[in-house]
Each structure stands twice: as C-alpha cells, then as structure tokens.
Design a protein around this motif. Structure first.
Motif, PDB file in Angstrom:
ATOM      1  N   VAL A  27     -63.201 -94.478  18.974  1.00 10.29           N
ATOM      2  CA  VAL A  27     -63.007 -95.308  17.785  1.00 10.29           C
ATOM      3  C   VAL A  27     -62.576 -94.421  16.620  1.00 10.29           C
ATOM      4  N   GLN A  28     -61.464 -94.817  15.973  1.00  4.85           N
ATOM      5  CA  GLN A  28     -60.951 -94.082  14.816  1.00  4.85           C
ATOM      6  C   GLN A  28     -61.362 -94.813  13.527  1.00  4.85           C
ATOM      7  N   LEU A  35     -56.097 -98.077  18.225  1.00  2.00           N
ATOM      8  CA  LEU A  35     -55.286 -98.518  19.365  1.00  2.00           C
ATOM      9  C   LEU A  35     -54.010 -97.699  19.494  1.00  2.00           C
ATOM     10  N   ASP A  36     -53.446 -97.273  18.378  1.00  2.00           N
ATOM     11  CA  ASP A  36     -52.287 -96.379  18.462  1.00  2.00           C
ATOM     12  C   ASP A  36     -52.644 -95.104  19.217  1.00  2.00           C
ATOM     13  N   LEU A 351     -62.420-101.275  22.513  1.00  2.00           N
ATOM     14  CA  LEU A 351     -62.047-100.627  21.254  1.00  2.00           C
ATOM     15  C   LEU A 351     -61.675-101.673  20.208  1.00  2.00           C
ATOM     16  N   ALA A 352     -60.853-102.652  20.607  1.00  2.00           N
ATOM     17  CA  ALA A 352     -60.449-103.687  19.655  1.00  2.00           C
ATOM     18  C   ALA A 352     -61.643-104.478  19.146  1.00  2.00           C
ATOM     19  N   GLY A 353     -62.580-104.747  20.059  1.00  2.00           N
ATOM     20  CA  GLY A 353     -63.755-105.526  19.685  1.00  2.00           C
ATOM     21  C   GLY A 353     -64.595-104.892  18.604  1.00  2.00           C
ATOM     22  N   GLU A 354     -64.525-103.588  18.461  1.00  2.00           N
ATOM     23  CA  GLU A 354     -65.310-102.889  17.448  1.00  2.00           C
ATOM     24  C   GLU A 354     -64.895-103.287  16.027  1.00  2.00           C
TER      25      GLU A 354
END
Length: 357
Positions: A27-28, A35-36, A351-354
């Motif tokens: 996670v960024q 996602l990138d 990741l997106a869900g975060e």
C-alpha cells in the motif's frame, strides 16, 4: 476491504498457478500510486497486459493499464477484450429482459424452447441453467472438448452433441455444479424466443441502449475487430482452436463499455427493480454454493452472501473480473490478456479495497 475473494479460484482460475509470483508492492500513499506500482512491477510495456478501473459513488477513482493488446498496440480504455465467463452476466440479463416482456418463465422447461433436446431433460428449467443446477455436463470442464467437437467450437455443434448425448451428471435441482453448457443453451433459448440471432438481440436490448459501441458477440459469422486484444497478445485462438461459445464466454467488450454497463446495472437502468431482486437473490445458499451464494449470472464474493457480487472469467490467456460492493456503492473491473503472467487479481483487489470509504 472491497470483498472477500479467495473463494474465486474454483470458478475463474484468475490467480496465478505457479508460473509467475506476483511482486507485492504494498500500500502506497494513495490509490493511484498503489495500483500504478503493482502494474509497473509486474507487467512489461511490450507484453500482454491488463487494465484496471475502480469506481465509487459514481466517480472514477482509478483507471490504469500496462501492456499491449497485440504487437505494437498498447492497451487502452477502448481495447476490446474477450470477457470469458463474465459474458454469463450479460446472458442472464438478456434472459431476464425476455422474462420482463412475458415471453418466457424462469421455471419453464428448457425442452419447451429447445424440443430437439431429449425428453428426459423435461425437468430442467431455465432457472436451473441460470444457477448451474441443471446436471448437464460442462462442455469445457467435464468433457474433452477437443475430442467431442471437431474443428471450430460453435453453439450449433455443442447443441448437436447434447442432442445425441443426453446423460446427466445428476438430477436437476439437486446440487450446483458450474456449467458453461447451461449458458450456451440459454443463448439458444434467447434466439428461439426473440426470433432473432443472439448477437442481434444483445445489441438491440443491451449494447445499443447503453452506447456500448465497442462491444460485440464473437461467433463464427463475425469478423474480429482490429481493436480486439489477442490471446497473450499473439493470436485469437483459444488453446489452439477457434472458440465461439456464444452465451457462455464469447462477448467482447472494452473497459469504457464495461463501466457503462456496471453503472447502469447498479442504477437500476437495465432491469426493473423486482427483476433485479430476482437476479441478485441467493438462489443457492452459501452452504451449498461454490462461492458464497449464487444468483442469476452472478456469484457472491463476500462472506455474508449479500454485499459483494460479480463474476469472473478465464479463457486461455484472457482473465476478467468485475465485482460490485453494494454497501460501498463501488465496483472494480479488471480485463487482461496475459494469462498467468499477470499480477494476482486477488492481490490487486485487496490493494484497491484499502482506499474505499
């Protein structure tokens, strides 16, 4: 989290199978950089690739892509991908459109519409096909398709095979077992009831009204467009054969068109409210389902059997999935042509869900 999705393995094979280990970038600071980073680390710019789109509250939070649809043609939001089994959601919606028009009943026998099938199939209903409870062997997973179907794999050949081979695996309604054959037969029923070819009905009732101009049904009478992604960015065949399994896996759509469809479906602009309720009802309970509940053309991904639903697909190199979270008014779509050599879909979704509120 967007959903609990590890149970998808049975239906889709979307996760990698040992050929490639996803580079986990973590996670960024925000969704876009997160996602990138995972796309950048796991895909080559000149190889087959992937496009991802995340939406919440009618707002696009992220769209990213990397790789090529075919040599020298980068993937874009208008690239047309074979949807694989995601096609089944659209077939189910088409059946429900005919149901709304009073042209068929969901508990009608399929033999009423396809009388060429053996009379021993009289107890199999449209409902059974929609919910994978027919007992009809899966032409792809239960049979060696390349042995029972010669040359191009088409609906007429598949239908003829089952006219001649009508042994069921179990009595209809007794259990759920995933069957591509069921959705191929649904497409044949749509053709009979609508009195027009399945691709024409889909365009008239779904694609054209939603301005899905980059979407078509790929059958043996249609030329593949120049924007259609190639399997592994190399060819159009599936496991070395021309496959036109209409109703089950032969829809071709772009990310732009998928976004239009998801928005319209969630907004109640495709089906009437009561019909939508039927579509999303868990007709098979979590205890008896391959996932967490089975509706019409959808499966529940979330453990509660009611929050996150969608469908996913695997067809040689094509990997596809959409998932809708009703509580968060969010959806994610992933379309790829790189087979097992893509980042793990489960990981990307987690990741997106975060970042969903």
């Amino acid at each position: 989290m967007l959903m609990i999705i590890s149970v998808l393995l049975f239906i889709t094979g979307c996760n990698n199978s040992g050929k490639y280990k996803t580079i986990e970038t973590g996670v960024q600071t925000n969704l876009v950089t997160t996602l990138d980073a995972v796309l950048e680390a796991n895909l080559n710019a000149d190889g087959p690739g992937l496009i991802v789109s995340v939406w919440q509250n009618d707002k696009n939070l992220y769209t990213g892509m990397k790789g090529v649809a075919r040599p020298m043609q980068p993937i874009s939001e208008d690239t047309q991908f074979r949807l694989a089994s995601v096609s089944k959601t659209f077939t189910a919606v088409a059946i429900l459109k005919l149901y709304e028009q009073g042209l068929l009943g969901l508990h009608d026998s399929i033999v009423d519409y396809l009388p060429e099938l053996d009379s021993s199939w009289q107890e199999i209903s449209i409902h059974h096909l929609l919910t994978h409870q027919s007992g009809i062997p899966d032409i792809f997973n239960d049979l060696n398709t390349h042995e029972v179907i010669n040359n191009d794999i088409t609906n007429p050949k598949i239908l003829q095979y089952f006219i001649e081979n009508h042994q069921l695996e179990f009595g209809s309604g007794r259990k759920e077992e995933y069957s591509n054959t069921g959705y191929i037969l649904l497409a044949e029923i749509i053709t009979k009831v609508a009195n027009m070819p399945f691709p024409e009905f889909m365009d008239l009732e779904i694609f054209a009204p939603l301005n899905m101009n980059n979407t078509y049904i790929l059958d043996e009478d249609v030329d593949i467009t120049e924007r259609t992604a190639m399997n592994h960015a190399q060819h159009h065949q599936i496991y070395g054969r021309n496959v036109f399994a209409v109703g089950s896996s032969s829809q071709v759509s772009s990310m732009h068109d998928m976004e239009r469809f998801m928005y319209a479906l969630m907004a109640g602009k495709i089906l009437q409210a009561e019909t939508m309720r039927l579509m999303l009802k868990a007709h098979i309970s979590k205890a008896d389902s391959s996932l967490n509940g089975t509706g019409y053309g959808i499966f529940y991904f979330s453990g509660d059997g009611k929050t996150a639903y969608g469908h996913s697909g695997k067809h040689d190199g094509f990997r596809t999935i959409y998932a809708i979270n009703r509580d968060k008014n969010a959806f994610i779509i992933m379309l790829g042509n790189g087979g097992d050599y893509m980042p793990d879909f489960t990981y990307v979704m987690d990741l997106a869900g975060e970042f969903l509120e």
